[in-house]
Enzyme design. Structure first.
Site, PDB file in Angstrom:
ATOM      1  N   SER A  60     -35.327 -30.434 -17.119  1.00  0.00           N
ATOM      2  CA  SER A  60     -36.650 -30.273 -17.726  1.00  0.00           C
ATOM      3  C   SER A  60     -37.503 -29.194 -17.056  1.00  0.00           C
ATOM      4  CB  SER A  60     -37.396 -31.605 -17.690  1.00  0.00           C
ATOM      5  OG  SER A  60     -36.765 -32.540 -18.559  1.00  0.00           O
ATOM      6  N   GLU A  74       0.796  -1.222   0.000  1.00  0.00           N
ATOM      7  CA  GLU A  74       0.000   0.000   0.000  1.00  0.00           C
ATOM      8  C   GLU A  74       0.836   1.285   0.000  1.00  0.00           C
ATOM      9  OE1 GLU A  74      -3.327   0.296  -0.282  1.00  0.00           O
ATOM     10  OE2 GLU A  74      -3.469  -1.879  -0.517  1.00  0.00           O
TER      11      GLU A  74
END
Length: 638
Positions: free
Chosen positions: A383, A111
């Protein structure tokens, strides 16, 4: 020098600025260095002046008396409290010396590697970010220091604007004048967000790795440091593979800075990680629901508004029905695990009249798995997809439930080969009505009808019904060759149940702030999106599935419609059914996609689950009948 001791000299990056920006255009290194030095001087000098003039900025000394923000409360549809969310409730502040040196170094490395050498801002970092962004043609790197990130998170809005960046820099300079580097680092590590409502290194460490922050290893620390840029996206709870990639990025950066050796890097990469569990909502009565609600709120309002804004959230969930759904899933999982080898289930219940989600169970045990299969697991419906195809056919005006289709062998070109659909169990029925084809779930008629009406038309219907998952017009689409969620299935079938009237399916009724001001109102606004005759025809045919078809085990003593679903190799088995007042989807399968026991079908093993739930959920609910097709005018052929 020991890697277990955090020292200022370890955190310095001796590389000159031009090492980071060499190769940009045709500018020489000497010229670029001169530009960098000039720009640094201008920036530093300008900000000193701004520091004097920005007298209306917040006083950073208030951090000495930092107070929690307001709690967000979540309720069921009847006002029963489900959980509370608060950033401070999930933070345990610890002194810097109780945070692993590995985590301190890892965070600073990824960072702000110049943290111990700058005074709140890092002009060289700004220049490097500018050059990198020019090289990429887009914003890929920022110039914010840890101090700037801290003041942004505590004092400023997340809106990207030059004025905010300037204010951020000014406040960072002020903060560095008042607090020592170690005090700033301690504030940062206790304040930073680590994902899943985890604030501060201590709370995050205990959640991700089941240990205090003081005991984090290099491997664990690197993974945690990698989360900061995008905590939910990089979270090992969400995507372990991506979390490991970020861990490697952090370790490589530490190696480049010579804060760890190549041998330490490799050892860390190979270290097995015992990932813990999300501890964000220990008091939630319905964690799968809470998780989904928070995700939706965060998408709409942003993380800070949800965690700090004191919202009052009324959900659509009926806690009584939710408890019933959880009980049904638990009881039936115990049976189905031994009967067909299924390790997971999901159940979603939607009110067709409002499209409110009344109950949702995302798995058999939230404590063991926070993955919400009701909304996150896309599985093939088999289905159970056929109703979308047959509705599309009815809506053309060319077909009715009594139309005849031939259940005979057929083949279609499919790339370099041919696709020849087969019925479940083999065999052919010859000329059959669409009604009968649906009742006994014949595959070949569904494929033929899909080709006749056009698969893109079927997909359009799915989109109209609120299905957002990717769908490709492959020949086998009518047989469920697509991945959908249980929520999408329950919501789509709810529109059939409401005879074509549709609202957006939601978990949230209303959101207000703590003063009662309405922030979100999801009062249903039903609109007719399907042809009423075609919908009534489908409802009529799907009632036959239960009365005399593949789902006779779903009979509940009142008119009900639905469809079974079983995929190839029995990897997924479904039943999605409805009455006019309630649409419910139930999915059963294994997370790792291993097949269930041979012969496992939606009609044989999932329809009884649906029946059990519906019988209890509909107690004291009046019987309602579906409107027959004769009540409506059939659409003209198109």
């Amino acid at each position: 020098m020991s890697t277990n001791t955090l020292r200022q000299e370890q955190l310095q990056d001796p590389a000159p600025i031009f090492d980071f920006i060499q190769g940009v255009g045709k500018v020489t290194a000497g010229t670029l260095l001169g530009v960098s030095m000039l720009a640094s001087s201008v920036i530093a000098g300008g900000l000193v002046g701004l520091a004097i003039s920005f007298r209306n900025l917040p006083d950073v000394r208030v951090l000495r008396n930092y107070v929690p923000t307001e709690t967000t409360y979540i309720y069921d549809i009847n006002g029963t409290h489900l959980t509370s969310i608060h950033d401070e409730a999930n933070r345990e502040v610890v002194p810097l010396e109780k945070i692993s040196p590995h985590l301190k170094r890892a965070v600073i490395a990824i960072e702000d590697s110049h943290f111990y050498t700058h005074h709140g801002i890092n002009p060289g970092g700004v220049i490097r970010a500018l050059v990198k962004n020019i090289e990429e043609g887009k914003t890929v790197e920022g110039g914010s220091t840890l101090t700037m990130q801290l003041v942004k998170n505590l004092f400023l809005s997340p809106k990207k604007a030059f004025s905010r960046k300037v204010a951020e820099a000014v406040l960072a300079i002020r903060l560095e004048q008042i607090f020592s580097k170690n005090q700033i680092l301690e504030l940062y590590l206790n304040q930073v967000y680590w994902g899943h409502n985890l604030y501060g290194a201590e709370t995050a460490s205990r959640s991700y790795f089941n240990k205090p922050a003081s005991e984090l290893t290099l491997a664990e620390a690197a993974m945690m440091a990698g989360l900061i840029q995008a905590p939910e996206e990089y979270s090992p709870f969400v995507n372990y593979k991506l979390a490991k990639q970020r861990q490697a990025t952090v370790l490589n950066r530490m190696k480049e800075l010579k804060w760890i050796t190549p041998e330490e890097e490799q050892a860390a990469l190979k270290q097995p990680l015992g990932i813990g569990r999300i501890t964000s909502f220990p008091g939630s009565k319905v964690p799968y629901v809470t998780q989904a609600v928070v995700q939706e709120l965060t998408k709409r309002f942003g993380r800070d508004a949800v965690l700090k804004g004191g919202m009052r959230v009324q959900t659509t969930i009926d806690l009584k029905m939710q408890r019933l759904a959880e009980k049904i899933v638990s009881e039936w999982h115990n049976r189905l695990y031994y009967q067909v080898g299924a390790d997971q289930m999901a159940l979603v219940a939607v009110d067709p009249r409002t499209h409110f989600v009344k109950a949702m169970v995302g798995g058999v045990d939230y404590k063991k798995s926070q993955f919400n299969r009701a909304i996150q697991a896309r599985r093939q419906p088999g289905s159970a997809f056929k109703p979308f195809v047959y509705y599309t056919a009815f809506a053309t005006g060319k077909y009715s439930p009594e139309s005849i289709v031939l259940d005979t062998p057929v083949s279609y070109p499919d790339g370099d080969s041919y696709y020849s659909p087969r019925n479940y169990g083999g065999g052919f029925s010859g000329a059959v009505s669409i009604r009968r084809a649906l009742e006994i779930s014949l595959n070949i008629p569904a494929i033929k009808i899909g080709q006749a009406v056009g698969l893109n038309k079927v997909i359009e219907v799915c989109r109209t019904l609120g299905i957002q998952s990717p769908i490709e017009p492959v020949i086998s689409l009518p047989l469920g060759a697509v991945d959908l969620t249980p929520l999408e299935m329950a919501g789509a079938f709810a529109t059939f149940a409401n005879n074509g009237w549709h609202s957006d399916t939601t978990f949230i009724v209303q959101v207000t702030d703590s003063s009662g001001n309405v922030l979100l109102d999801n009062t249903p606004k039903p609109r007719l999106v399907l042809d009423p005759w075609a919908t009534a025809s489908l409802n009529s045919a799907l009632q036959g599935v239960i009365s005399q078809g593949t789902a006779t085990a779903a009979q509940i003593g009142r008119p009900a419609a639905g469809k079974t679903g079983t995929t190839s190799s029995e990897r997924d088995i479904w039943f999605v059914g409805y009455v006019p007042q309630l649409s419910v989807a139930v999915w059963v399968g294994n997370d790792d996609y291993t097949p269930l026991t041979a012969g496992a079908t939606g009609g044989g093993f999932v329809a009884p689950v649906w029946r059990d739930f519906m019988l209890q959920a509909l107690q004291n609910t009046p019987v309602e009948y579906f409107r027959p097709p004769s009540d409506f005018e059939p659409p003209s052929e198109n």
